[in-house]
Design a protein around this motif. Structure first.
Motif, PDB file in Angstrom:
ATOM      1  N   CYS A  55     -11.415  35.056  32.977  1.00  0.00           N
ATOM      2  CA  CYS A  55     -12.506  35.069  33.760  1.00  0.00           C
ATOM      3  C   CYS A  55     -12.152  35.741  35.216  1.00  0.00           C
ATOM      4  O   CYS A  55     -13.057  36.187  36.137  1.00  0.00           O
ATOM      5  CB  CYS A  55     -13.255  33.912  34.283  1.00  0.00           C
ATOM      6  SG  CYS A  55     -13.878  33.038  32.761  1.00  0.00           S
ATOM      7  N   CYS A  56     -10.668  35.935  35.607  1.00  0.00           N
ATOM      8  CA  CYS A  56     -10.224  36.592  36.597  1.00  0.00           C
ATOM      9  C   CYS A  56      -8.997  37.447  36.351  1.00  0.00           C
ATOM     10  O   CYS A  56      -8.066  36.957  35.709  1.00  0.00           O
ATOM     11  CB  CYS A  56      -9.628  35.572  37.640  1.00  0.00           C
ATOM     12  SG  CYS A  56      -9.680  36.247  39.201  1.00  0.00           S
ATOM     13  N   ASP A  58      -7.551  40.511  38.011  1.00  0.00           N
ATOM     14  CA  ASP A  58      -6.852  41.322  38.994  1.00  0.00           C
ATOM     15  C   ASP A  58      -5.573  40.864  39.089  1.00  0.00           C
ATOM     16  O   ASP A  58      -5.040  39.737  39.196  1.00  0.00           O
ATOM     17  CB  ASP A  58      -7.523  41.122  40.462  1.00  0.00           C
ATOM     18  CG  ASP A  58      -7.126  42.139  41.253  1.00  0.00           C
ATOM     19  OD1 ASP A  58      -7.541  43.187  41.459  1.00  0.00           O
ATOM     20  OD2 ASP A  58      -5.733  41.816  42.120  1.00  0.00           O
ATOM     21  N   ASP A  61      -4.061  39.110  42.086  1.00  0.00           N
ATOM     22  CA  ASP A  61      -4.320  37.801  42.537  1.00  0.00           C
ATOM     23  C   ASP A  61      -3.384  36.608  42.326  1.00  0.00           C
ATOM     24  O   ASP A  61      -2.665  36.592  41.298  1.00  0.00           O
ATOM     25  CB  ASP A  61      -5.787  37.389  41.688  1.00  0.00           C
ATOM     26  CG  ASP A  61      -6.258  35.997  42.245  1.00  0.00           C
ATOM     27  OD1 ASP A  61      -6.369  35.025  41.440  1.00  0.00           O
ATOM     28  OD2 ASP A  61      -7.023  36.145  43.292  1.00  0.00           O
ATOM     29  N   ARG A 119     -13.267  30.698  38.568  1.00  0.00           N
ATOM     30  CA  ARG A 119     -13.703  31.784  39.501  1.00  0.00           C
ATOM     31  C   ARG A 119     -13.853  32.945  38.483  1.00  0.00           C
ATOM     32  O   ARG A 119     -12.981  33.130  37.452  1.00  0.00           O
ATOM     33  CB  ARG A 119     -12.456  32.023  40.372  1.00  0.00           C
ATOM     34  CG  ARG A 119     -12.090  31.023  41.236  1.00  0.00           C
ATOM     35  CD  ARG A 119     -10.861  31.313  42.071  1.00  0.00           C
ATOM     36  NE  ARG A 119      -9.792  31.636  41.198  1.00  0.00           N
ATOM     37  CZ  ARG A 119      -8.886  32.711  41.524  1.00  0.00           C
ATOM     38  NH1 ARG A 119      -9.138  33.339  42.555  1.00  0.00           N
ATOM     39  NH2 ARG A 119      -7.901  32.710  40.439  1.00  0.00           N
ATOM     40  N   GLN A 121     -15.123  37.075  38.021  1.00  0.00           N
ATOM     41  CA  GLN A 121     -15.275  38.261  38.621  1.00  0.00           C
ATOM     42  C   GLN A 121     -16.711  38.756  38.305  1.00  0.00           C
ATOM     43  O   GLN A 121     -17.081  38.796  37.119  1.00  0.00           O
ATOM     44  CB  GLN A 121     -14.220  39.220  38.226  1.00  0.00           C
ATOM     45  CG  GLN A 121     -12.842  39.021  39.160  1.00  0.00           C
ATOM     46  CD  GLN A 121     -11.772  39.521  38.387  1.00  0.00           C
ATOM     47  OE1 GLN A 121     -11.500  39.408  37.240  1.00  0.00           O
ATOM     48  NE2 GLN A 121     -11.145  40.422  38.967  1.00  0.00           N
ATOM     49  N   LEU A 149     -18.804  32.963  41.304  1.00  0.00           N
ATOM     50  CA  LEU A 149     -18.817  34.490  41.321  1.00  0.00           C
ATOM     51  C   LEU A 149     -17.848  34.826  42.875  1.00  0.00           C
ATOM     52  O   LEU A 149     -18.445  34.403  43.862  1.00  0.00           O
ATOM     53  CB  LEU A 149     -20.128  35.273  41.487  1.00  0.00           C
ATOM     54  CG  LEU A 149     -20.782  34.926  40.186  1.00  0.00           C
ATOM     55  CD1 LEU A 149     -22.211  35.611  40.429  1.00  0.00           C
ATOM     56  CD2 LEU A 149     -20.083  35.800  39.036  1.00  0.00           C
ATOM     57  N   CYS A 150     -16.774  35.369  42.568  1.00  0.00           N
ATOM     58  CA  CYS A 150     -15.921  35.634  43.841  1.00  0.00           C
ATOM     59  C   CYS A 150     -15.694  37.102  44.159  1.00  0.00           C
ATOM     60  O   CYS A 150     -15.625  37.765  43.006  1.00  0.00           O
ATOM     61  CB  CYS A 150     -14.516  34.775  43.449  1.00  0.00           C
ATOM     62  SG  CYS A 150     -13.684  35.115  41.825  1.00  0.00           S
ATOM     63  N   VAL A 152     -13.041  38.791  44.038  1.00  0.00           N
ATOM     64  CA  VAL A 152     -11.763  39.058  43.655  1.00  0.00           C
ATOM     65  C   VAL A 152     -11.914  40.668  43.144  1.00  0.00           C
ATOM     66  O   VAL A 152     -12.867  40.734  41.933  1.00  0.00           O
ATOM     67  CB  VAL A 152     -11.320  38.255  42.620  1.00  0.00           C
ATOM     68  CG1 VAL A 152      -9.556  38.844  42.180  1.00  0.00           C
ATOM     69  CG2 VAL A 152     -10.891  37.014  43.406  1.00  0.00           C
ATOM     70  N   PRO A 153     -11.106  41.664  43.619  1.00  0.00           N
ATOM     71  CA  PRO A 153     -11.404  43.072  42.689  1.00  0.00           C
ATOM     72  C   PRO A 153     -11.179  43.059  41.459  1.00  0.00           C
ATOM     73  O   PRO A 153     -10.212  42.463  41.131  1.00  0.00           O
ATOM     74  CB  PRO A 153     -10.609  43.782  43.650  1.00  0.00           C
ATOM     75  CG  PRO A 153     -10.341  43.167  44.902  1.00  0.00           C
ATOM     76  CD  PRO A 153     -10.274  41.862  44.579  1.00  0.00           C
ATOM     77  N   LEU A 154     -12.054  43.771  40.511  1.00  0.00           N
ATOM     78  CA  LEU A 154     -11.511  44.219  39.210  1.00  0.00           C
ATOM     79  C   LEU A 154     -11.382  45.601  39.201  1.00  0.00           C
ATOM     80  O   LEU A 154     -12.288  46.319  39.613  1.00  0.00           O
ATOM     81  CB  LEU A 154     -12.451  43.818  38.046  1.00  0.00           C
ATOM     82  CG  LEU A 154     -12.354  44.116  36.949  1.00  0.00           C
ATOM     83  CD1 LEU A 154     -11.204  43.087  36.296  1.00  0.00           C
ATOM     84  CD2 LEU A 154     -13.617  43.844  36.050  1.00  0.00           C
ATOM     85  N   VAL A 158     -14.838  45.421  44.182  1.00  0.00           N
ATOM     86  CA  VAL A 158     -15.934  44.446  43.544  1.00  0.00           C
ATOM     87  C   VAL A 158     -17.379  45.038  43.690  1.00  0.00           C
ATOM     88  O   VAL A 158     -18.055  45.228  44.591  1.00  0.00           O
ATOM     89  CB  VAL A 158     -15.932  43.315  44.708  1.00  0.00           C
ATOM     90  CG1 VAL A 158     -17.037  42.168  44.089  1.00  0.00           C
ATOM     91  CG2 VAL A 158     -14.734  42.377  44.868  1.00  0.00           C
TER      92      VAL A 158
END
Length: 366
Positions: A55-56, A58, A61, A119, A121, A149-150, A152-154, A158
C-alpha cells in the motif's frame, strides 16, 4: 525525478464517470480517461485473489508498507509497478464492486501523518479497495476505519485524486479528500467529473431545471404563432463544452432520461454513447505539456479521451474503446478466474475498420 513526477500526474488525469442501472437489474459503470499521454505498459490487468501487494511503495519512505494479501480477484485498466503492485485507474472485482479514480486538481488534500489503519498512497486506492472489499458498505468502512490516505509520493509526486465506487446494490459513493478531511458522500446520483467537489456539482444542476426530454410547444409573439420546426428544443441550454461542470450536467441529464436496453450488449452500447457525449475530441482542448517521462507514449499538446471503459457488475465483464479504435473490446473476469493466472491485455489502439466486400451486398433488381 521530474520524469517520474510526470508519470504520476498521468495517473490522475481528468475524466468523467457515470453509474447507470440498465435493464433486468443490470448495474453498469462507465468512465472516460482524458489526458495528453498514456503511460507505457498501461493495459487491462487481471489479478487473481491471494496476491501480495503493498500500500506504500515510495523507496525513500522510512516505514514502507507491509505486504497485504488480496481477498478477491479483480481486473481493470492500469499499470504494474515494481514489486508486483498494480495501480488501477478503474476496475471491478469478483464480487461486483466497481470503482475509478478521477483528477481533483486544486482541491485534493492528503494528511502526511497516518491516523488509523494502513497508510495508503492515493493512486493505489482503487487497487486496495477492490482487493479487499465486496460491497460499497465494506469499502466505506475501510475508508473510515482501516485506511489513511497519506501524502507519500509515488513515483515522485502525490497526484490529486477523488473516487467513485458502486456495487450490485446500485449505490454510488463519492470519496473526496478535502482540506477539512475525507468526505464520503453516500447514495449519490452516480455522476462525477473533476473539480470542484461533488456538492458543488450537485447544486449547480439547479441552474438547468428547465431541461426536459420533450420538445417545447408553440410560441406566441403578438399576433404571430411560431410552431416548432425541429426536435430537441427541450434540451436548449444544455452546456456543450468540455469543462468539468458542463460534462457533469450532460451526464446527469443523460442518466435521468436514458432508456435501458433489452440486453447487456444494448446497455453497454447506450453507456458508450453517453461517454461519447462527454469525450474530448482531439484538437479542442490544448494544454501546457508536462515534461516527458520514460514511461510516456504518444504525447500530444491536447487533452483527449485516451480510452473509455464500461463495466457490468452482473456479468463481471470489462469493455473498452480507445480514441483511435472505436471497436468495443471485452474481457470476462469470470472466464479469467478459471485459469487463475495474472494477465495483461493490450489496449489495441490501432484503428479497426471492417471492410465489406462486394459479395456481401444484396443485389438490387427491378
Amino acid at each position: 525525478m521530474a520524469g517520474r513526477a510526470a508519470f504520476a500526474e498521468a495517473m490522475g488525469a481528468g475524466c468523467s464517470a457515470i453509474c447507470w442501472p440498465g435493464g433486468d437489474g443490470r448495474r453498469l459503470y462507465g468512465r472516460n480517461l482524458d489526458f495528453d499521454r498514456l503511460a507505457r505498459g498501461t493495459g487491462i490487468l487481471y489479478l487473481p485473489g491471494g496476491q501480495h501487494y503493498r500500500c506504500c511503495l515510495d523507496e525513500k519512505d522510512a516505514r514502507p508498507g507491509e505486504a497485504v494479501c488480496s481477498r478477491y480477484a479483480l481486473m481493470g485498466m492500469g499499470l504494474m509497478l515494481p514489486g508486483g503492485t498494480a495501480a488501477l485507474y478503474d476496475g471491478i472485482n469478483e464480487k461486483g464492486l466497481m470503482g475509478a479514480q478521477l483528477y481533483y486538481r486544486g482541491f485534493a488534500h492528503f494528511d502526511a501523518p497516518p491516523a488509523h489503519g494502513v497508510r495508503l498512497q492515493p493512486p493505489l486506492l482503487v487497487t486496495h479497495l477492490l482487493s479487499q472489499c465486496a460491497t460499497v458498505e465494506e469499502a466505506v468502512r475501510f475508508l473510515r476505519e482501516k485506511v489513511t490516505l497519506c501524502a507519500v509520493p509515488l513515483m515522485g509526486t502525490v497526484p490529486p485524486l477523488h473516487w467513485m465506487f458502486s456495487d450490485r446494490g446500485g449505490e454510488a459513493v463519492v470519496v473526496e479528500p478535502d482540506a477539512d478531511g475525507l468526505h464520503i458522500y453516500r447514495n449519490t446520483m452516480g455522476v462525477m467529473t473533476n473539480s470542484p467537489g461533488y456538492p458543488w456539482h450537485r447544486t449547480h444542476l439547479l441552474c438547468f431545471s428547465g431541461i426536459q426530454d420533450t420538445d417545447r410547444g408553440a410560441m406566441r409573439f403578438g399576433p404571430e404563432v411560431l410552431e416548432p420546426c425541429f426536435s430537441g428544443s427541450g434540451c436548449a441550454g444544455l452546456p456543450g463544452d468540455w469543462s468539468s461542470p458542463s460534462r457533469f450536467v450532460r451526464l446527469a441529464f443523460w442518466q435521468k432520461y436514458a432508456r435501458p436496453g433489452a440486453d447487456e450488449a444494448a446497455d453497454v452500447g447506450n453507456l458508450f454513447h453517453a461517454l461519447q457525449s462527454a469525450a474530448f475530441p482531439l484538437g479542442m482542448v490544448r494544454v501546457e505539456q508536462a515534461p516527458a517521462a520514460d514511461y510516456d507514449t504518444d504525447i500530444r499538446p491536447f487533452d483527449y479521451t485516451v480510452y473509455s471503459a464500461v463495466m457490468c457488475t452482473q456479468s463481471l465483464r470489462y469493455y473498452w474503446t480507445s480514441y483511435e479504435n472505436q471497436r468495443i473490446q471485452c474481457v470476462s473476469l469470470e472466464e479469467l478466474s478459471r485459469g487463475g493466472v495474472a494477465r495483461r491485455f493490450a489496449l489495441d489502439r490501432a484503428p479497426d475498420v471492417l471492410m465489406r466486400g462486394p459479395e456481401e451486398g444484396e443485389a438490387l433488381t427491378e
